[in-house]
Write a protein that holds these residues in place. Structure first.
Motif, PDB file in Angstrom:
ATOM      1  N   UNK A  62       0.809  -1.172   0.216  1.00 60.63           N
ATOM      2  CA  UNK A  62       0.037   0.033   0.101  1.00 60.63           C
ATOM      3  C   UNK A  62       1.060   1.132  -0.069  1.00 60.63           C
ATOM      4  N   UNK A  63       1.646   1.376  -1.014  1.00 59.64           N
ATOM      5  CA  UNK A  63       2.588   2.573  -1.069  1.00 59.64           C
ATOM      6  C   UNK A  63       1.723   4.074  -1.184  1.00 59.64           C
ATOM      7  N   UNK A  64       2.133   4.936  -0.876  1.00 60.58           N
ATOM      8  CA  UNK A  64       1.984   6.077  -0.988  1.00 60.58           C
ATOM      9  C   UNK A  64       1.732   6.879  -2.536  1.00 60.58           C
ATOM     10  N   UNK A  65       2.956   6.401  -3.235  1.00 60.90           N
ATOM     11  CA  UNK A  65       3.100   6.741  -4.590  1.00 60.90           C
ATOM     12  C   UNK A  65       3.290   5.376  -5.207  1.00 60.90           C
ATOM     13  N   UNK A  66       2.452   5.126  -6.092  1.00 62.57           N
ATOM     14  CA  UNK A  66       2.536   3.616  -6.929  1.00 62.57           C
ATOM     15  C   UNK A  66       2.847   4.043  -8.479  1.00 62.57           C
ATOM     16  N   UNK A  67       3.904   3.689  -9.124  1.00 61.88           N
ATOM     17  CA  UNK A  67       4.430   4.025 -10.396  1.00 61.88           C
ATOM     18  C   UNK A  67       4.215   2.585 -11.260  1.00 61.88           C
ATOM     19  N   UNK A  68       3.446   2.274 -12.120  1.00 63.71           N
ATOM     20  CA  UNK A  68       3.481   1.201 -12.943  1.00 63.71           C
ATOM     21  C   UNK A  68       3.445   1.270 -14.298  1.00 63.71           C
ATOM     22  N   UNK A  89      -9.054   1.739  -5.107  1.00 62.12           N
ATOM     23  CA  UNK A  89      -9.025   1.717  -3.668  1.00 62.12           C
ATOM     24  C   UNK A  89      -7.973   2.694  -3.179  1.00 62.12           C
ATOM     25  N   UNK A  90      -6.671   2.464  -3.718  1.00 58.03           N
ATOM     26  CA  UNK A  90      -5.652   3.098  -3.226  1.00 58.03           C
ATOM     27  C   UNK A  90      -5.748   4.650  -3.626  1.00 58.03           C
ATOM     28  N   UNK A  91      -6.319   4.794  -4.730  1.00 55.70           N
ATOM     29  CA  UNK A  91      -6.524   6.392  -4.992  1.00 55.70           C
ATOM     30  C   UNK A  91      -7.514   6.964  -4.294  1.00 55.70           C
ATOM     31  N   UNK A  92      -8.537   6.385  -4.111  1.00 53.49           N
ATOM     32  CA  UNK A  92      -9.464   6.774  -3.156  1.00 53.49           C
ATOM     33  C   UNK A  92      -9.115   7.015  -1.834  1.00 53.49           C
ATOM     34  N   UNK A  93      -8.101   6.466  -1.237  1.00 55.95           N
ATOM     35  CA  UNK A  93      -7.456   6.622  -0.100  1.00 55.95           C
ATOM     36  C   UNK A  93      -6.467   7.636   0.119  1.00 55.95           C
ATOM     37  N   UNK A  95      -3.688   7.630  -2.335  1.00 59.19           N
ATOM     38  CA  UNK A  95      -2.447   7.317  -2.614  1.00 59.19           C
ATOM     39  C   UNK A  95      -2.342   7.907  -4.084  1.00 59.19           C
ATOM     40  N   UNK A  96      -1.196   8.314  -4.377  1.00 59.59           N
ATOM     41  CA  UNK A  96      -0.972   8.576  -6.027  1.00 59.59           C
ATOM     42  C   UNK A  96      -0.704   7.339  -6.696  1.00 59.59           C
ATOM     43  N   UNK A  97      -1.547   7.300  -7.969  1.00 53.08           N
ATOM     44  CA  UNK A  97      -1.165   6.004  -8.606  1.00 53.08           C
ATOM     45  C   UNK A  97      -1.057   6.640 -10.287  1.00 53.08           C
ATOM     46  N   UNK A  98       0.061   6.410 -10.794  1.00 53.86           N
ATOM     47  CA  UNK A  98       0.222   6.852 -12.145  1.00 53.86           C
ATOM     48  C   UNK A  98       0.548   5.435 -12.803  1.00 53.86           C
ATOM     49  N   UNK A  99       0.144   5.569 -14.058  1.00 50.86           N
ATOM     50  CA  UNK A  99       0.017   4.488 -15.004  1.00 50.86           C
ATOM     51  C   UNK A  99       0.738   4.673 -16.151  1.00 50.86           C
ATOM     52  N   UNK A 108      -9.672   3.374 -19.452  1.00 48.50           N
ATOM     53  CA  UNK A 108     -11.309   3.884 -19.401  1.00 48.50           C
ATOM     54  C   UNK A 108     -11.712   3.318 -17.988  1.00 48.50           C
ATOM     55  N   UNK A 109     -11.404   2.095 -17.594  1.00 47.23           N
ATOM     56  CA  UNK A 109     -11.949   1.662 -16.137  1.00 47.23           C
ATOM     57  C   UNK A 109     -11.244   2.223 -15.132  1.00 47.23           C
ATOM     58  N   UNK A 110     -10.315   2.885 -15.117  1.00 45.93           N
ATOM     59  CA  UNK A 110      -9.619   3.234 -13.790  1.00 45.93           C
ATOM     60  C   UNK A 110      -9.220   4.733 -14.106  1.00 45.93           C
TER      61      UNK A 110
END
Length: 165
Positions: A62-68, A89-93, A95-99, A108-110
């Motif tokens: 559950x990292x604060x920043x997630x780069x995928x 869920x992570x983004x909603x909490x 967390x920064x999520x970059x894909x 489209x789904x995320x």
């Protein structure tokens, strides 16, 4: 998470990798790629299974920043749907999520925002619906089939059908 997920695997078994990752990694792996045995060596897994293992390890932290980078390569539809739920869920909490991906159906789904790059230049930047639906090249299949309506996913269509009188 790099495009070559296996670069993050260094232990002798799936079980050891999950144990080192801590609570939740094994359960996430079972959801993403059911049936992988703990005694299997990570290098003996398929590309999709290795990716699932690395995703489970990273998501469990559950990292604060997630780069995928290309996180859906080799995943089946149900694993992609689970990944979308986990990342949302992570983004909603908070967390920064970059894909970084070419998978427009996944986007489209995320995503709530999309930046399209070409040769290092920004081609488009804005809300997902605006960016992906405005281009036949970047649009998911649902948007292509149902244009000019602004549906991006099958779930969008189902939700609209439920809300119709």
């Amino acid at each position: 998470m790099p495009q070559t997920a296996a670069d993050l695997l260094y232990l002798e078994s799936v079980g050891e990798e999950c144990a080192a990752a801590g609570a939740g990694a094994r359960e996430l792996l079972e959801q993403l790629a059911p049936g992988i045995e703990d005694r299997q060596h990570p290098r003996d897994l398929s590309e999709g299974q290795r990716l699932s293992l690395v995703l489970a390890i990273q998501l469990a932290a559950r990292p604060l920043v997630l780069l995928l980078d290309e996180p859906t390569r080799g995943l089946d539809y149900s694993a992609k749907a689970l990944l979308i739920r986990q990342l949302a869920e992570l983004a909603g909490d908070g967390h920064a999520v970059l894909v970084a991906t070419h998978d427009v159906e996944f986007v489209a789904g995320l995503a709530d925002r999309v930046v399209v790059l070409a040769d290092g230049d920004v081609i488009a930047d804005g809300p997902t619906a605006d960016v992906v639906a405005s281009s036949p090249i970047f649009a998911p299949q649902v948007a292509k089939v149902l244009a000019p309506q602004q549906f991006l996913t099958v779930q969008d269509v189902a939700d609209a059908m439920r809300s119709e009188p």
